[in-house]
Design a protein around this motif. Structure first.
Motif, PDB file in Angstrom:
ATOM      1  N   GLU A   1       0.633  -1.116   0.060  1.00 49.07           N
ATOM      2  CA  GLU A   1      -0.107   0.011  -0.108  1.00 49.07           C
ATOM      3  C   GLU A   1       0.769   1.151   0.134  1.00 49.07           C
ATOM      4  O   GLU A   1       1.852   1.162   0.597  1.00 49.07           O
ATOM      5  CB  GLU A   1      -0.928  -0.061   1.372  1.00 49.07           C
ATOM      6  CG  GLU A   1      -1.639  -1.188   1.489  1.00 49.07           C
ATOM      7  CD  GLU A   1      -2.228  -1.299   2.983  1.00 49.07           C
ATOM      8  OE1 GLU A   1      -3.315  -2.111   2.993  1.00 49.07           O
ATOM      9  OE2 GLU A   1      -1.429  -1.114   3.625  1.00 49.07           O
ATOM     10  N   SER A   2       0.272   2.368  -0.636  1.00 52.08           N
ATOM     11  CA  SER A   2       1.025   3.506  -0.600  1.00 52.08           C
ATOM     12  C   SER A   2       0.002   4.753  -0.839  1.00 52.08           C
ATOM     13  O   SER A   2      -1.153   4.381  -1.154  1.00 52.08           O
ATOM     14  CB  SER A   2       1.959   3.633  -1.562  1.00 52.08           C
ATOM     15  OG  SER A   2       1.557   3.566  -3.012  1.00 52.08           O
ATOM     16  N   GLY A   3       0.453   5.702  -0.362  1.00 49.77           N
ATOM     17  CA  GLY A   3      -0.298   7.044  -0.679  1.00 49.77           C
ATOM     18  C   GLY A   3      -1.104   7.877   0.664  1.00 49.77           C
ATOM     19  O   GLY A   3      -1.785   8.803   0.435  1.00 49.77           O
ATOM     20  N   GLY A   4      -1.104   7.229   1.719  1.00 47.23           N
ATOM     21  CA  GLY A   4      -1.541   7.969   2.884  1.00 47.23           C
ATOM     22  C   GLY A   4      -0.818   9.139   3.165  1.00 47.23           C
ATOM     23  O   GLY A   4       0.019   9.290   2.781  1.00 47.23           O
ATOM     24  N   GLY A   5      -1.374  10.048   4.234  1.00 47.57           N
ATOM     25  CA  GLY A   5      -0.714  11.043   4.715  1.00 47.57           C
ATOM     26  C   GLY A   5      -1.523  11.982   5.355  1.00 47.57           C
ATOM     27  O   GLY A   5      -2.786  11.498   5.618  1.00 47.57           O
ATOM     28  N   LEU A   6      -1.315  13.291   5.640  1.00 50.34           N
ATOM     29  CA  LEU A   6      -2.146  14.161   6.433  1.00 50.34           C
ATOM     30  C   LEU A   6      -2.236  15.220   5.260  1.00 50.34           C
ATOM     31  O   LEU A   6      -1.892  15.672   4.286  1.00 50.34           O
ATOM     32  CB  LEU A   6      -1.032  14.889   7.269  1.00 50.34           C
ATOM     33  CG  LEU A   6      -1.675  16.350   7.987  1.00 50.34           C
ATOM     34  CD1 LEU A   6      -2.870  15.648   8.649  1.00 50.34           C
ATOM     35  CD2 LEU A   6      -0.910  16.914   8.803  1.00 50.34           C
ATOM     36  N   VAL A   7      -3.736  15.551   5.256  1.00 53.26           N
ATOM     37  CA  VAL A   7      -4.369  16.617   4.413  1.00 53.26           C
ATOM     38  C   VAL A   7      -5.357  17.404   5.106  1.00 53.26           C
ATOM     39  O   VAL A   7      -6.128  16.835   5.765  1.00 53.26           O
ATOM     40  CB  VAL A   7      -5.011  15.772   3.180  1.00 53.26           C
ATOM     41  CG1 VAL A   7      -6.167  14.920   3.572  1.00 53.26           C
ATOM     42  CG2 VAL A   7      -5.409  16.518   1.814  1.00 53.26           C
ATOM     43  N   GLN A   8      -5.700  18.499   4.491  1.00 53.19           N
ATOM     44  CA  GLN A   8      -6.728  19.275   5.192  1.00 53.19           C
ATOM     45  C   GLN A   8      -7.954  19.221   4.623  1.00 53.19           C
ATOM     46  O   GLN A   8      -8.160  18.568   3.589  1.00 53.19           O
ATOM     47  CB  GLN A   8      -6.536  20.841   4.832  1.00 53.19           C
ATOM     48  CG  GLN A   8      -5.269  21.571   5.456  1.00 53.19           C
ATOM     49  CD  GLN A   8      -5.071  23.008   5.503  1.00 53.19           C
ATOM     50  OE1 GLN A   8      -5.488  23.792   4.480  1.00 53.19           O
ATOM     51  NE2 GLN A   8      -4.431  23.616   6.358  1.00 53.19           N
ATOM     52  N   ALA A   9      -9.004  19.437   5.483  1.00 53.03           N
ATOM     53  CA  ALA A   9     -10.320  19.019   4.866  1.00 53.03           C
ATOM     54  C   ALA A   9     -10.560  19.670   3.627  1.00 53.03           C
ATOM     55  O   ALA A   9     -10.246  20.866   3.338  1.00 53.03           O
ATOM     56  CB  ALA A   9     -11.471  19.610   6.041  1.00 53.03           C
TER      57      ALA A   9
END
Length: 120
Positions: free
Chosen positions: A6-14
């Protein structure tokens, strides 16, 4: 055995977007269903979206219209495009592979999970 990367997760703003990828390798079989599940703290793991080898898709009501699942059969890879993300989408997202082995016994594998965090 089937391995899921798996790849591509992270932190993002609403309101932002993320794209998850999951590549299956090993003893894969052309007839299969792959999908994404998620688990938030204190909650049960739930289906987010799934797609089979024929391209038939299934979405949770909470993500329909915002998330899109797709696949590349040649690469044994699925993608989850997540748009208009909300804080309630925050969870660990797990890739799942569901198929049969050479003896037509059902097999099911999970990835290790990737964290998706949506800040408000």
């Amino acid at each position: 055995q089937v391995q899921l990367e798996e790849s591509g997760g992270g932190l993002v703003q609403a309101g932002g977007s993320l794209r998850l990828s999951c590549a299956a390798s090993g003893s894969t079989f052309s007839i299969n269903s792959m999908g994404w599940y998620r688990q938030a703290p204190g909650k049960q793991r739930e289906l987010v979206a799934a797609i089979n080898n024929a391209g038939v898709t299934n979405y949770a009501d909470s993500v329909r219209g915002r998330f899109t699942i797709s696949r590349d059969n040649a690469k044994n890879t699925i993608y989850l495009q997540m748009n208009s993300l909300k804080p309630e989408d925050t969870a660990v997202y797990y890739c799942n592979y569901d198929s049969y082995d050479s003896g037509w016994r059902r097999v099911n594998y999970w990835g290790q999970g990737t964290q998706v965090t949506v800040s408000s």
